[in-house]
Design a protein around this motif. Structure first.
Motif, mmCIF file in Angstrom:
data_model
loop_
_atom_site.group_PDB
_atom_site.id
_atom_site.type_symbol
_atom_site.label_atom_id
_atom_site.label_comp_id
_atom_site.label_asym_id
_atom_site.label_seq_id
_atom_site.Cartn_x
_atom_site.Cartn_y
_atom_site.Cartn_z
ATOM 1 N N CYS A 199 -4.536 -47.300 -2.164
ATOM 2 C CA CYS A 199 -4.047 -46.736 -3.418
ATOM 3 C C CYS A 199 -5.024 -47.132 -4.514
ATOM 4 O O CYS A 199 -5.802 -48.083 -4.363
ATOM 5 C CB CYS A 199 -2.631 -47.223 -3.735
ATOM 6 S SG CYS A 199 -2.463 -49.016 -3.859
ATOM 7 N N ALA A 200 -4.974 -46.412 -5.618
ATOM 8 C CA ALA A 200 -5.937 -46.650 -6.690
ATOM 9 C C ALA A 200 -5.262 -46.438 -8.031
ATOM 10 O O ALA A 200 -4.365 -45.601 -8.175
ATOM 11 C CB ALA A 200 -7.140 -45.728 -6.556
ATOM 12 N N VAL A 201 -5.712 -47.207 -9.008
ATOM 13 C CA VAL A 201 -5.294 -47.064 -10.398
ATOM 14 C C VAL A 201 -6.486 -46.502 -11.154
ATOM 15 O O VAL A 201 -7.509 -47.171 -11.310
ATOM 16 C CB VAL A 201 -4.830 -48.412 -10.985
ATOM 17 C CG1 VAL A 201 -4.433 -48.238 -12.443
ATOM 18 C CG2 VAL A 201 -3.675 -48.983 -10.180
ATOM 19 N N ASP A 202 -6.349 -45.265 -11.622
ATOM 20 C CA ASP A 202 -7.448 -44.536 -12.266
ATOM 21 C C ASP A 202 -7.047 -44.268 -13.709
ATOM 22 O O ASP A 202 -6.167 -43.439 -13.983
ATOM 23 C CB ASP A 202 -7.696 -43.230 -11.510
ATOM 24 C CG ASP A 202 -8.952 -42.521 -11.994
ATOM 25 O OD1 ASP A 202 -9.733 -43.140 -12.744
ATOM 26 O OD2 ASP A 202 -9.139 -41.347 -11.640
ATOM 27 N N GLU A 203 -7.702 -44.930 -14.667
ATOM 28 C CA GLU A 203 -7.298 -44.814 -16.059
ATOM 29 C C GLU A 203 -8.466 -45.170 -16.970
ATOM 30 O O GLU A 203 -9.477 -45.729 -16.533
ATOM 31 C CB GLU A 203 -6.115 -45.734 -16.349
ATOM 32 C CG GLU A 203 -6.406 -47.192 -16.075
ATOM 33 C CD GLU A 203 -5.172 -48.071 -16.196
ATOM 34 O OE1 GLU A 203 -4.123 -47.546 -16.594
ATOM 35 O OE2 GLU A 203 -5.267 -49.272 -15.892
ATOM 36 N N PHE A 204 -8.282 -44.860 -18.259
ATOM 37 C CA PHE A 204 -9.258 -45.220 -19.278
ATOM 38 C C PHE A 204 -8.900 -46.586 -19.853
ATOM 39 O O PHE A 204 -7.732 -46.856 -20.160
ATOM 40 C CB PHE A 204 -9.275 -44.185 -20.401
ATOM 41 C CG PHE A 204 -9.869 -42.866 -19.998
ATOM 42 C CD1 PHE A 204 -11.222 -42.742 -19.742
ATOM 43 C CD2 PHE A 204 -9.057 -41.742 -19.872
ATOM 44 C CE1 PHE A 204 -11.772 -41.520 -19.374
ATOM 45 C CE2 PHE A 204 -9.597 -40.528 -19.511
ATOM 46 C CZ PHE A 204 -10.947 -40.415 -19.250
ATOM 47 N N VAL A 205 -9.934 -47.431 -20.021
ATOM 48 C CA VAL A 205 -9.757 -48.741 -20.633
ATOM 49 C C VAL A 205 -10.811 -48.906 -21.719
ATOM 50 O O VAL A 205 -11.830 -48.194 -21.749
ATOM 51 C CB VAL A 205 -9.879 -49.875 -19.593
ATOM 52 C CG1 VAL A 205 -8.810 -49.749 -18.525
ATOM 53 C CG2 VAL A 205 -11.267 -49.879 -18.949
ATOM 54 N N SER A 206 -10.570 -49.831 -22.614
ATOM 55 C CA SER A 206 -11.525 -50.089 -23.696
ATOM 56 C C SER A 206 -12.811 -50.695 -23.142
ATOM 57 O O SER A 206 -12.790 -51.472 -22.177
ATOM 58 C CB SER A 206 -10.910 -51.024 -24.733
ATOM 59 O OG SER A 206 -9.760 -50.439 -25.304
ATOM 60 N N LEU A 249 -12.005 -46.452 -15.418
ATOM 61 C CA LEU A 249 -12.040 -47.510 -14.409
ATOM 62 C C LEU A 249 -11.130 -47.115 -13.253
ATOM 63 O O LEU A 249 -9.956 -46.795 -13.450
ATOM 64 C CB LEU A 249 -11.572 -48.829 -15.022
ATOM 65 C CG LEU A 249 -12.145 -50.115 -14.430
ATOM 66 C CD1 LEU A 249 -13.648 -50.153 -14.630
ATOM 67 C CD2 LEU A 249 -11.490 -51.328 -15.076
ATOM 68 N N THR A 250 -11.685 -47.129 -12.055
ATOM 69 C CA THR A 250 -10.937 -46.829 -10.834
ATOM 70 C C THR A 250 -10.869 -48.099 -9.996
ATOM 71 O O THR A 250 -11.895 -48.561 -9.470
ATOM 72 C CB THR A 250 -11.604 -45.693 -10.041
ATOM 73 O OG1 THR A 250 -11.733 -44.543 -10.875
ATOM 74 C CG2 THR A 250 -10.786 -45.346 -8.816
ATOM 75 N N LYS A 251 -9.666 -48.658 -9.858
ATOM 76 C CA LYS A 251 -9.453 -49.876 -9.067
ATOM 77 C C LYS A 251 -8.748 -49.497 -7.772
ATOM 78 O O LYS A 251 -7.603 -49.047 -7.784
ATOM 79 C CB LYS A 251 -8.623 -50.884 -9.866
ATOM 80 C CG LYS A 251 -9.364 -51.455 -11.060
ATOM 81 C CD LYS A 251 -8.516 -52.434 -11.844
ATOM 82 C CE LYS A 251 -7.499 -51.712 -12.677
ATOM 83 N NZ LYS A 251 -6.757 -52.653 -13.573
ATOM 84 N N TYR A 252 -9.461 -49.681 -6.676
ATOM 85 C CA TYR A 252 -8.966 -49.283 -5.351
ATOM 86 C C TYR A 252 -8.506 -50.519 -4.589
ATOM 87 O O TYR A 252 -9.222 -51.525 -4.519
ATOM 88 C CB TYR A 252 -10.074 -48.557 -4.576
ATOM 89 C CG TYR A 252 -9.696 -48.195 -3.153
ATOM 90 C CD1 TYR A 252 -9.017 -47.018 -2.870
ATOM 91 C CD2 TYR A 252 -10.023 -49.041 -2.097
ATOM 92 C CE1 TYR A 252 -8.672 -46.684 -1.563
ATOM 93 C CE2 TYR A 252 -9.684 -48.714 -0.797
ATOM 94 C CZ TYR A 252 -9.003 -47.538 -0.535
ATOM 95 O OH TYR A 252 -8.664 -47.217 0.754
ATOM 96 N N TYR A 253 -7.295 -50.429 -4.007
ATOM 97 C CA TYR A 253 -6.747 -51.503 -3.173
ATOM 98 C C TYR A 253 -6.350 -50.902 -1.828
ATOM 99 O O TYR A 253 -5.456 -50.047 -1.765
ATOM 100 C CB TYR A 253 -5.512 -52.139 -3.823
ATOM 101 C CG TYR A 253 -5.708 -52.566 -5.251
ATOM 102 C CD1 TYR A 253 -6.468 -53.689 -5.567
ATOM 103 C CD2 TYR A 253 -5.148 -51.850 -6.306
ATOM 104 C CE1 TYR A 253 -6.656 -54.082 -6.882
ATOM 105 C CE2 TYR A 253 -5.321 -52.239 -7.617
ATOM 106 C CZ TYR A 253 -6.078 -53.354 -7.899
ATOM 107 O OH TYR A 253 -6.260 -53.746 -9.202
ATOM 108 N N GLY A 254 -7.033 -51.335 -0.771
ATOM 109 C CA GLY A 254 -6.682 -50.802 0.537
ATOM 110 C C GLY A 254 -7.782 -51.047 1.552
ATOM 111 O O GLY A 254 -8.657 -51.905 1.373
#
Length: 660
Positions: A199-206, A249-254
């Motif tokens: 799974c991944a968290v794909d979002e905009f960050v500062s 930023l795309t943070k992938y866990y798996g």
């Protein structure tokens, strides 16, 4: 040759390319199946009108009924109250006998303090809102290192003075960060986090957050440019986006291919890079559990094996209502969607009709109006006509609005409440308010409470308990001096919500009216009623009742002495009655023996009389004398027998007189 070329392309593919290929496919599936529906659910909950939500082309009104908003907020508030209403919302169960109770209490206290400091309750409430609106609540368990600052004093100049300052201590903090559905990507065939490939968290960050992590060495020192805008990732797509100083930023866990992970972990620019070893089992396996962070869709910032000791993924999620074989659940907005759309169409049609019936309109002969005249209607305006105004101008309207729309709107609002299971302040007509009987109220509330409790259990098992476990594991791994390392079992301390508690209090009060205050169950029912009430001094009242219910030692001794005296009195009465019974039985035996002896005494008297008569007869008759002697002998024997019988009766002991 084509197969060999494909194999070469696969071998030459890097880790960030493999991850982004998976994430792009998952996003395409989400946008094709869920994106538009979730956006509409969000607008209905926020009360935001969009041209896409029109029910007909001629619709002019933009009103949105608050029925669905009320259903969402009521349902979320019920679960929040059930989870956090009592203050203590989780507990630790001691399944291992050798665990120290003091360690368990310390662990619970530390967790409660850290959760309160990191505002976990606020994050959980936001996840509940997301679950009610979109159907699934998702959150990321974030591990951060912070500097804990506290006021302190320090002796200076040999202890003569005290310097006032701040003590700084490095602490590891576990936070819960809610994730919107459009920012979360998961394997489409998975039903939960653990069963997915990843799974991944794909979002905009500062940008400054990424730069700080690069300075601390968490991320690689790569040059990052400003990310291009993407409306699909924004929380509110109706607002104008801000395109400066942000990084995608795309943070992938798996799971990732082991050979790609090994290549990515070898940073050529690092001077003193730590060599990461893989076990034989990991070397033989094609996939390895990893964490990968990618910026702007192609810049690798971090790649490592799962650093957590339990090898768990730092993501928790739960569906508001389970959809079989699907990860995305069914929320309150989806349940009440059709009823809400019908209610909005009814209200908008009525408002559009009111515009035609209330506002005055004018029909006129255009050929008899002066050139350039503006036929608008307003107070005090003079309208010029060529001829008689009564023949040129004519006011008219389109009739009146039907009164049946009021009843239809009320019925549609009831349908929203029926579909979602939420109750507003007015209540469901004929079921919750004063129009219904007590049995009808119980049946209606019982059905609603069951629906809330079903969602509550799902939320606890899939979201709340896993988060507490993951947080405890993180603290045990990175703060072992404060958190004792052991296999603890966690459970939630959630209770009933406001509606369920009020319903249960009503039932307990009705049961209390059927009992006497002297019964043992009466104090327990009173304590249950106070325990379910939302009082400020509830704990004090419960402690007072428990103290009042404890027995008094002096009263217990007096009651025991009175009981023993009563037992002794009853025993003496029993002995007296037994003595009287024995005496009556002895008298009956004596009378029976005397009755048997009376005929024998009469026979003796008869024999004596016969003997006397014989002695008066002929003395010379020897035969007569012989018979006389025999008769006397028999008489003596009979007298001896009678005397022996009387002596035996006199020797029998008589029973003593009992107590009167």
């Amino acid at each position: 040759m084509e197969l060999e070329g494909a194999d070469n392309f696969t071998l030459e593919q890097d880790l960030e390319g493999w991850v982004m290929e998976k994430c792009d496919g998952w996003r395409d599936h989400y946008e094709a199946n869920y994106s538009q529906r979730f956006d509409e659910y969000y607008r209905l909950w926020r009360g935001q009108w969009s041209a896409q939500d029109q029910t007909r082309q001629s619709e002019r009104s933009k009103i949105i009924s608050p029925a669905l908003q009320q259903a969402v907020e009521s349902s979320v508030a019920e679960l929040e109250e059930a989870t956090f209403g009592r203050g203590k919302w989780f507990d630790i169960k001691d399944d291992v006998r050798d665990q120290n109770p003091a360690d368990i209490a310390a662990l619970r206290n530390y967790l409660e303090e850290d959760f309160a400091k990191n505002k976990v309750r606020k994050s959980v409430a936001e996840c509940l809102i997301n679950a009610a609106v979109f159907g699934t609540g998702i959150a990321e368990v974030v591990l951060e290192e912070e500097k804990e600052m506290a006021p302190a004093t320090q002796p200076v100049m040999g202890g003569e003075l005290q310097a006032v300052g701040v003590s700084i201590k490095d602490r590891t903090c576990v936070k819960l960060r809610p994730v919107m559905p459009q920012n979360f990507l998961i394997d489409p065939v998975a039903t939960d986090i653990n069963s997915a490939l990843g799974c991944a968290v794909d979002e905009f960050v500062s940008s400054h957050l990424v730069e700080q992590l690069q300075e601390s060495g968490v991320y690689r020192d790569e040059h990052l440019s400003i990310a291009s805008s993407d409306f699909n990732l924004e929380p509110d797509q109706d607002l104008t986006t801000f395109s400066d100083d942000k990084v995608r930023l795309t943070k992938y866990y798996g799971l990732v291919p082991t050979h790609l992970l090994k290549e990515a972990m070898q940073d050529p620019e690092a001077v003193d890079e730590e060599v990461v070893e893989f076990s034989e089992e990991e070397e033989d396996s094609y996939y390895t559990e990893a964490m990968v962070v990618i910026a702007n869709g192609g810049i690798l910032l971090k790649a490592e094996k799962n650093p957590y000791m339990m090898q768990d993924r730092p993501v928790v999620a739960f569906p508001w209502d389970v959809v079989p074989s699907r990860f995305w659940g069914r929320g309150v907005c989806e349940k009440g969607y059709n009823s809400q759309k019908a209610l909005d169409a009814e209200l908008r049609a009525r408002i559009d009709a009111l515009a035609l019936t209330i506002h005055p309109m004018m029909a006129m002969d255009a050929s008899r109006m002066p050139r350039g005249a503006k036929p608008s209607i307003q107070p005090g305006k003079t309208i010029l006509t060529n001829g008689d105004p009564s023949q040129v101008l004519k006011p008219f309207n389109f009739g009146n609005v039907s009164q049946i729309t009021f009843a239809q709107a009320q019925s549609l609002q009831t349908m929203v409440q029926t579909a979602t299971g939420a109750i507003d302040s007015a209540g469901i007509a004929g079921s919750i308010n004063g129009e219904a009987t007590a049995a009808g109220v119980s049946m209606s509330l019982g059905a609603i409470i069951k629906r809330h409790k079903r969602t509550l259990i799902n939320f606890q098992d899939s979201f709340l308990i896993p988060f507490v476990q993951k947080a405890a594991w993180r603290y045990m791994q990175f703060e072992p001096e404060l958190y004792p390392v052991a296999d603890y079992k966690f459970n939630t301390s959630s209770s009933l919500g406001i509606i369920a508690r009020e319903y249960e209090v009503t039932q307990l009060v009705q049961l209390l009216q059927t009992m006497s205050p002297d019964t043992p169950m009466y104090p327990k029912l009173v304590m249950s009623i106070i325990d379910n009430m939302n009082l400020s001094n509830r704990e004090e009242l419960i402690a007072t009742l428990e103290q009042a219910n404890q027995p008094n030692p002096e009263a217990q001794q007096l009651a025991q002495a009175a009981q023993q005296a009563q037992i002794a009195f009853q025993q003496s009465q029993t002995n007296a009655l037994n003595g009287q019974a024995q005496e009556s039985q002895a008298r009956a035996q004596k009378l029976a023996v005397e009755a048997q002896a009376i005929p024998q005494e009469l026979e003796i008297d008869r024999i004596k009389a016969a003997t006397t008569n014989l002695k008066a007869g002929d003395a010379d008759d020897k035969e007569f004398e012989k018979r006389l002697k025999i008769s006397e002998q028999l008489l003596k024997e009979r007298e001896v027998a009678v005397k022996e019988g009387n002596v035996a009766n006199q020797a029998t002991p008589q029973p003593t007189q009992g107590l009167q």
